[in-house]
Design a protein around this motif. Structure first.
Motif, PDB file in Angstrom:
ATOM      1  N   UNK A   1      11.714  -0.045 -24.721  1.00  0.00           N
ATOM      2  CA  UNK A   1      10.948  -0.817 -23.761  1.00  0.00           C
ATOM      3  C   UNK A   1       9.767   0.019 -23.132  1.00  0.00           C
ATOM      4  N   UNK A   2       8.724  -0.554 -22.948  1.00  0.00           N
ATOM      5  CA  UNK A   2       7.562   0.222 -22.504  1.00  0.00           C
ATOM      6  C   UNK A   2       7.525   0.223 -20.882  1.00  0.00           C
ATOM      7  N   UNK A   3       6.854   1.214 -20.504  1.00  0.00           N
ATOM      8  CA  UNK A   3       6.545   1.139 -19.032  1.00  0.00           C
ATOM      9  C   UNK A   3       5.918   0.172 -18.294  1.00  0.00           C
ATOM     10  N   UNK A   4       5.054  -0.379 -19.248  1.00  0.00           N
ATOM     11  CA  UNK A   4       4.234  -1.602 -18.537  1.00  0.00           C
ATOM     12  C   UNK A   4       5.393  -2.758 -18.042  1.00  0.00           C
ATOM     13  N   UNK A   5       6.471  -2.896 -18.883  1.00  0.00           N
ATOM     14  CA  UNK A   5       7.291  -3.918 -18.625  1.00  0.00           C
ATOM     15  C   UNK A   5       7.923  -3.841 -17.425  1.00  0.00           C
ATOM     16  N   UNK A   6       8.298  -2.809 -17.089  1.00  0.00           N
ATOM     17  CA  UNK A   6       8.998  -2.615 -15.517  1.00  0.00           C
ATOM     18  C   UNK A   6       8.266  -1.953 -14.351  1.00  0.00           C
ATOM     19  N   UNK A   7       7.079  -1.524 -14.738  1.00  0.00           N
ATOM     20  CA  UNK A   7       6.328  -0.907 -13.516  1.00  0.00           C
ATOM     21  C   UNK A   7       6.023  -1.870 -12.600  1.00  0.00           C
ATOM     22  N   UNK A   8       5.543  -1.364 -11.337  1.00  0.00           N
ATOM     23  CA  UNK A   8       5.151  -2.312 -10.168  1.00  0.00           C
ATOM     24  C   UNK A   8       3.227  -2.263 -10.449  1.00  0.00           C
ATOM     25  N   UNK A   9       2.889  -3.255 -10.764  1.00  0.00           N
ATOM     26  CA  UNK A   9       1.518  -3.467 -11.334  1.00  0.00           C
ATOM     27  C   UNK A   9       0.531  -3.468  -9.771  1.00  0.00           C
ATOM     28  N   UNK A  10      -0.607  -3.438 -10.070  1.00  0.00           N
ATOM     29  CA  UNK A  10      -1.747  -3.408  -9.001  1.00  0.00           C
ATOM     30  C   UNK A  10      -1.399  -2.415  -7.801  1.00  0.00           C
ATOM     31  N   UNK A  11      -1.220  -1.494  -7.976  1.00  0.00           N
ATOM     32  CA  UNK A  11      -0.906  -0.706  -6.627  1.00  0.00           C
ATOM     33  C   UNK A  11      -1.948  -0.507  -5.552  1.00  0.00           C
ATOM     34  N   UNK A  12      -1.665  -0.313  -4.329  1.00  0.00           N
ATOM     35  CA  UNK A  12      -2.845  -0.319  -3.392  1.00  0.00           C
ATOM     36  C   UNK A  12      -3.114   1.227  -3.588  1.00  0.00           C
ATOM     37  N   UNK A  13      -4.315   1.572  -3.301  1.00  0.00           N
ATOM     38  CA  UNK A  13      -4.872   3.086  -3.506  1.00  0.00           C
ATOM     39  C   UNK A  13      -5.750   3.267  -2.041  1.00  0.00           C
ATOM     40  N   UNK A  14      -5.759   4.517  -1.769  1.00  0.00           N
ATOM     41  CA  UNK A  14      -6.793   5.086  -0.803  1.00  0.00           C
ATOM     42  C   UNK A  14      -7.730   5.752  -1.523  1.00  0.00           C
ATOM     43  N   UNK A  15      -9.102   5.805  -0.890  1.00  0.00           N
ATOM     44  CA  UNK A  15      -9.980   6.718  -1.292  1.00  0.00           C
ATOM     45  C   UNK A  15      -9.907   8.417  -0.794  1.00  0.00           C
ATOM     46  N   UNK A  16     -10.310   9.151  -1.248  1.00  0.00           N
ATOM     47  CA  UNK A  16     -10.261  10.475  -0.837  1.00  0.00           C
ATOM     48  C   UNK A  16     -11.046  10.721   0.597  1.00  0.00           C
ATOM     49  N   UNK A  17     -11.972   9.690   0.799  1.00  0.00           N
ATOM     50  CA  UNK A  17     -12.756   9.854   1.985  1.00  0.00           C
ATOM     51  C   UNK A  17     -12.147   9.082   3.173  1.00  0.00           C
ATOM     52  N   UNK A  18     -11.228   8.255   3.145  1.00  0.00           N
ATOM     53  CA  UNK A  18     -10.318   7.744   4.110  1.00  0.00           C
ATOM     54  C   UNK A  18      -9.489   8.735   4.819  1.00  0.00           C
ATOM     55  N   UNK A  19      -9.180   8.415   6.127  1.00  0.00           N
ATOM     56  CA  UNK A  19      -8.598   9.316   7.109  1.00  0.00           C
ATOM     57  C   UNK A  19      -7.099   9.351   6.769  1.00  0.00           C
ATOM     58  N   UNK A  20      -6.156  10.427   7.090  1.00  0.00           N
ATOM     59  CA  UNK A  20      -5.035  10.363   7.078  1.00  0.00           C
ATOM     60  C   UNK A  20      -4.186   9.297   8.037  1.00  0.00           C
ATOM     61  N   UNK A  21      -4.892   8.923   8.968  1.00  0.00           N
ATOM     62  CA  UNK A  21      -4.483   7.869   9.912  1.00  0.00           C
ATOM     63  C   UNK A  21      -4.536   6.633   9.198  1.00  0.00           C
ATOM     64  N   UNK A  22      -5.718   6.169   8.497  1.00  0.00           N
ATOM     65  CA  UNK A  22      -5.673   4.948   7.661  1.00  0.00           C
ATOM     66  C   UNK A  22      -4.482   4.958   6.520  1.00  0.00           C
ATOM     67  N   UNK A  23      -4.465   6.060   5.795  1.00  0.00           N
ATOM     68  CA  UNK A  23      -3.507   6.203   4.851  1.00  0.00           C
ATOM     69  C   UNK A  23      -2.121   5.997   5.551  1.00  0.00           C
TER      70      UNK A  23
END
Length: 141
Positions: A1-23
């Motif tokens: 079985x491949x990773x793509x079959x069980x992974x959680x798709x479309x993860x939310x991300x943060x930018x390196x320039x966002x603040x720790x508070x926002x993250x």
């Protein structure tokens, strides 16, 4: 079985320039302790609640500090077309519970967690990974 079959798709991300508070607010909202850090459609790091606590607050940084100041930029990842067993072995060897999943163009497409493996794959595979993760190590001091 491949990773793509069980992974959680479309993860939310943060930018390196966002603040720790926002993250931290995003982590709270989605009930997660891990966020991939993306820039220009590429995975550039990972941010965990532990990074915020230890490298951020513990080092005297406030909620206005930038994600890039505390994120892990040496990112362990797996490919979406990789076999789950291989990804689980690597997670155990690296002692990590979740890993970003990228495609062959190195674009972030998901996140694979130990929980994904335990729920959707053989319990033995998850157990093997957990055994490696639980070993004492100086890797994550």
């Amino acid at each position: 079985m491949k990773v793509s079959e069980i992974m959680s798709p479309h993860p939310l991300t943060v930018s390196p320039d966002q603040t720790l508070g926002e993250a931290a607010e995003l982590m709270q909202r989605i009930d997660a302790g891990f966020l991939p850090v993306g820039e220009d459609d590429r995975l550039v790091g990972m941010l965990t609640d532990r990074d915020i606590a230890i490298r951020g607050v513990g080092a005297g940084k406030g909620p206005g500090a930038k994600v890039r100041e505390v994120m892990t930029d040496d990112v362990c990842y797996c490919f979406e077309d990789e076999e789950i067993e291989a990804a689980a072995r690597n997670m155990g060897a690296q002692q990590i519970r979740r890993v970003p999943v990228i495609d062959r163009d190195k674009r972030l497409v998901g996140v694979l967690s130990l929980g994904d493996i335990a729920v959707r794959q053989a319990a033995e595979t998850a157990g093997d990974a957990l055994e490696g993760i639980a070993q004492p190590s100086d890797l994550h001091g």
